[in-house]
Design a protein around this motif. Structure first.
Motif, short mmCIF file in Angstrom:
data_model
loop_
_atom_site.label_atom_id
_atom_site.label_comp_id
_atom_site.label_asym_id
_atom_site.label_seq_id
_atom_site.Cartn_x
_atom_site.Cartn_y
_atom_site.Cartn_z
N PHE B 3 21.40 33.05 15.63
CA PHE B 3 21.77 33.12 14.22
C PHE B 3 22.71 34.27 14.08
O PHE B 3 22.82 35.13 14.96
CB PHE B 3 20.55 33.28 13.32
N GLU B 4 23.35 34.29 12.96
CA GLU B 4 24.42 35.26 12.79
C GLU B 4 24.09 36.12 11.57
O GLU B 4 23.87 35.61 10.49
CB GLU B 4 25.71 34.47 12.55
N GLU B 210 22.77 25.49 1.00
CA GLU B 210 23.05 24.81 2.28
C GLU B 210 24.49 24.31 2.25
O GLU B 210 25.04 24.07 1.18
CB GLU B 210 22.05 23.66 2.49
N PRO B 211 25.11 24.18 3.42
CA PRO B 211 26.55 23.90 3.46
C PRO B 211 26.88 22.42 3.22
O PRO B 211 27.46 21.76 4.08
CB PRO B 211 26.95 24.35 4.87
N THR B 212 26.46 21.89 2.06
CA THR B 212 26.78 20.50 1.71
C THR B 212 27.43 20.51 0.33
O THR B 212 27.32 21.51 -0.39
CB THR B 212 25.52 19.63 1.63
N PRO B 213 28.06 19.42 -0.07
CA PRO B 213 28.65 19.37 -1.41
C PRO B 213 27.60 19.59 -2.51
O PRO B 213 27.89 20.20 -3.53
CB PRO B 213 29.23 17.96 -1.49
N PHE B 214 26.36 19.12 -2.31
CA PHE B 214 25.30 19.35 -3.31
C PHE B 214 25.02 20.84 -3.41
O PHE B 214 24.89 21.40 -4.50
CB PHE B 214 23.98 18.66 -2.91
N GLY B 234 24.18 37.46 -4.15
CA GLY B 234 24.80 37.11 -2.87
C GLY B 234 24.11 35.86 -2.34
O GLY B 234 23.16 35.37 -2.96
N VAL B 235 24.58 35.39 -1.21
CA VAL B 235 24.15 34.08 -0.71
C VAL B 235 23.41 34.21 0.62
O VAL B 235 23.76 35.04 1.46
CB VAL B 235 25.38 33.15 -0.56
N VAL B 236 22.37 33.41 0.80
CA VAL B 236 21.79 33.16 2.12
C VAL B 236 22.08 31.70 2.43
O VAL B 236 21.72 30.81 1.66
CB VAL B 236 20.26 33.41 2.14
N LYS B 261 23.07 33.92 7.66
CA LYS B 261 23.15 32.49 7.94
C LYS B 261 21.97 32.13 8.82
O LYS B 261 21.77 32.74 9.86
CB LYS B 261 24.43 32.14 8.68
N ILE B 262 21.22 31.14 8.39
CA ILE B 262 20.08 30.70 9.18
C ILE B 262 20.41 29.28 9.68
O ILE B 262 20.59 28.39 8.86
CB ILE B 262 18.80 30.66 8.33
N PRO B 263 20.56 29.10 10.97
CA PRO B 263 20.97 27.78 11.44
C PRO B 263 19.85 26.76 11.29
O PRO B 263 18.67 27.13 11.24
CB PRO B 263 21.25 28.01 12.93
#
Lengths: 287, 298
Positions: B3-4, B210-214, B234-236, B261-263
């Protein structure tokens, strides 16, 4: 005409994905997005807006600074801690419930009530049929009333065009907007997942459906992420006398279709799509 | 597992928890199911000093599965609603005219109240010239208080099935906070009243997405809400690696920090299903959360 409401209790279990898939599978239907404060169905169905209407609901109290003497009557009576008084009264619009108590009892008549413009609602055309949806303005309330409005419009459309189905994407939770969305539904499909939270929330949403005497059935999304817990979900459904219409496996096609902004059925005939199709067929036989 | 951590390495001095002021951190999302509770629990377990956890998702409270608190007190929470003393009422209708929520109706010599519609503003009691209304109660839910095995203070609300109004119960949960050094507020999904009541007065809000359009669509709405409420945020990014990078570009463009970022990981998903916090299946992740909480404390 039958109205199917997709609920989950817990958020993010796949309500909108399944609603959009049903939009492809059902013939002759009207679609409604009742998750009005985080509406996402339009991201998959690309609606072309035909009508746009304002949504007004409730009031917010405002103070005429030039008339206010700062006596503090309003602050004493407000049960929502919305009023602070220094030289003049000022009202926090986020806390104001719009009850009108301050306006009624202000000895100086320095408070007036202003109608809230809370959002907009739309009638749209999609490739899959007509759709009613809405957008609540940022930080506005009365989402329950907007849900009722969206449902009423969807029902009117369905009656005018004599459709067989109204398919409603519901909000998460069990509170005000969910209760509003239950009114008039013929069947609730609960989309759940095999986690402790999923089971817990399934129980609460099933109890709510019972409370309002609406029949419910269920499906388990991403069931293979925890097969043992999926069995627990099935046991719980059996205890509640809820039919489990199917188990949908985890399938990356689902995420890929979201990213493309199209219903799963348009881009996949993979394992999740196959199962959802089966669920839709079984769902029709529930009536 | 990989993870980063996007936050810069916290220096040694900042790592001394005593230097961090007490703070309230709200964990919210807009979209449901993005991992609010997982992140909130991970933060609570990684924070130094006295920690308190408020589960404000009163419609579906789930944090207890992960924190396993011992509940020592359960309070009923109710709203004041009017009950008519029939022999005193003269059917003047002032209470009906006052009520903006249609909770009272008067026609001829009949008066009816609808307790479920009542917002408990108290207006009807104030206007009744006959003193014909007395205080009744509508149960909206319960508040439970306890402590976890690790000494984390725990408060959660549980909305009664069939009750529509979550905000007063969320306020009741927040009112029971003892203002520990770190207060973690697990918020409900959505962007309207319940979410707003939960994030208000927070010193910082972490938006789990989460990295989706929704995820992006609902994140945009939620950042608008937080701007209006003047809460820094801020964002997680959860399930990083699924979806695409549009959301990251948007955050960069708007100057909204992505703290962590949590994969997507089957290991985390499987632990979640069983009520095991992600920090317990991955020690590196725990260090990342400790750094994260120090970072937002500055």
């Amino acid at each position: 005409m039958k109205e199917i409401l997709i609920l989950s209790g817990k958020g993010g279990t796949g309500k909108t994905t399944i609603t959009a898939a049903f939009a492809c599978l059902a013939k002759n239907k009207v679609l409604a997005d009742c998750d009005v404060d985080a509406a996402d169905l339009h991201l998959l169905l690309s609606p072309e807006i035909l009508e746009e209407h304002p949504f007004k609901s409730g009031v917010t109290a405002k103070v005429s600074k030039s008339v206010c003497t700062g006596c503090g009557t309003c602050a004493d009576l407000c049960r929502f801690n919305a009023v602070t008084v220094d030289e003049h009264a000022s009202i926090d619009p986020f806390s104001c419930e719009g009850c009108g108590v301050c306006e009624y009892f202000c000895p100086e008549k320095a408070i007036f009530l202003k109608d809230n413009l809370c959002g907009r609602w739309y009638v749209s055309r999609t490739r899959y049929g007509q759709m009613v949806h809405a957008a609540l303005d940022i930080g506005e309330e009365n989402s329950g009333k907007l849900v009722s409005l969206v449902k009423r419009q969807a029902r009117d459309l369905a009656e005018q065009s004599a459709t067989d189905w109204i398919i409603v994407d519901g909000p998460p939770g069990i509170g005000c907007p969910v209760i509003a969305s239950l009114s008039g539904a013929d069947m609730v499909l609960i989309v759940t997942e095999p986690t402790l939270s999923g089971i817990h929330d399934l129980k609460r949403v099933a109890d709510l459906a019972k409370h309002f005497k609406t029949p419910a059935c269920a499906c388990i999304n991403r069931w293979d992420l925890n097969r043992q817990m999926a069995k627990e979900v099935e046991r719980e459904c059996e205890a509640q006398a809820i039919n489990v219409l199917g188990r949908i496996p985890f399938d990356e096609d689902v995420v890929n279709s979201l990213v493309k902004g199209v219903p799963l059925m348009e881009v996949s005939s993979g394992p999740a799509a196959v199962k959802i199709k089966q669920i839709w067929e079984r769902l029709q036989k529930q009536f | 597992m990989h993870f980063e951590v996007v936050v810069p390495e916290a220096d040694e001095e900042a790592a001394d928890a005593a230097e961090i002021d007490p703070m309230k951190v709200a964990i919210a999302s807009g979209k449901g199911g993005t991992g609010k509770t997982s992140v909130a629990v991970a933060l609570a377990l990684s924070a130094q000093g006295s920690v308190e956890f408020l589960d404000c998702d009163v419609e579906e409270p789930n944090a207890h599965f992960f924190l396993k608190p011992e509940i020592r007190l359960c309070e009923d929470i109710s709203l004041e609603v009017p009950v008519v003393i029939q022999e005193r009422c003269n059917y003047c209708g002032k209470c009906r005219d006052m009520c903006r929520f249609n909770a009272i109706t008067v026609f001829g010599e009949t008066i009816m109240t609808f307790p479920d519609m009542c917002h408990s503003c108290g207006g009807c009691f104030l206007v009744c010239p006959q003193e014909a209304l007395e205080v009744g109660r509508r149960l909206i839910g319960t508040v439970e208080l306890g402590t976890t095995g690790r000494g984390i203070g725990f408060v959660q609300g549980r909305l009664r099935i069939g009750e529509a109004m979550a905000p007063p119960l969320i306020r009741a949960v927040k009112a029971r906070s003892t203002d520990s050094r770190t207060v973690i507020i697990d918020c409900p999904p959505g962007t309207s009243c319940p979410a707003m009541v939960a994030v208000r007065d927070a010193d910082y809000c972490l938006l789990v997405t989460e990295p989706t359009p929704f995820g992006l669509h609902d994140l945009k709405i939620m950042t608008g809400v937080l701007k209006r409420l003047k809460v820094s945020h801020g964002v997680v990014l959860n399930r990083a690696g699924l979806g695409d990078d549009t959301l990251e570009h948007w955050c960069l463009d708007k100057g909204i920090p992505i703290h962590l970022k949590i994969p997507f990981s089957r290991k985390i998903a499987e632990a979640y299903a069983k009520g095991i916090p992600m920090t317990e299946v991955d020690k590196d992740l725990r260090d990342a959360f400790t750094r994260l909480i120090l970072e937002i404390g500055k």
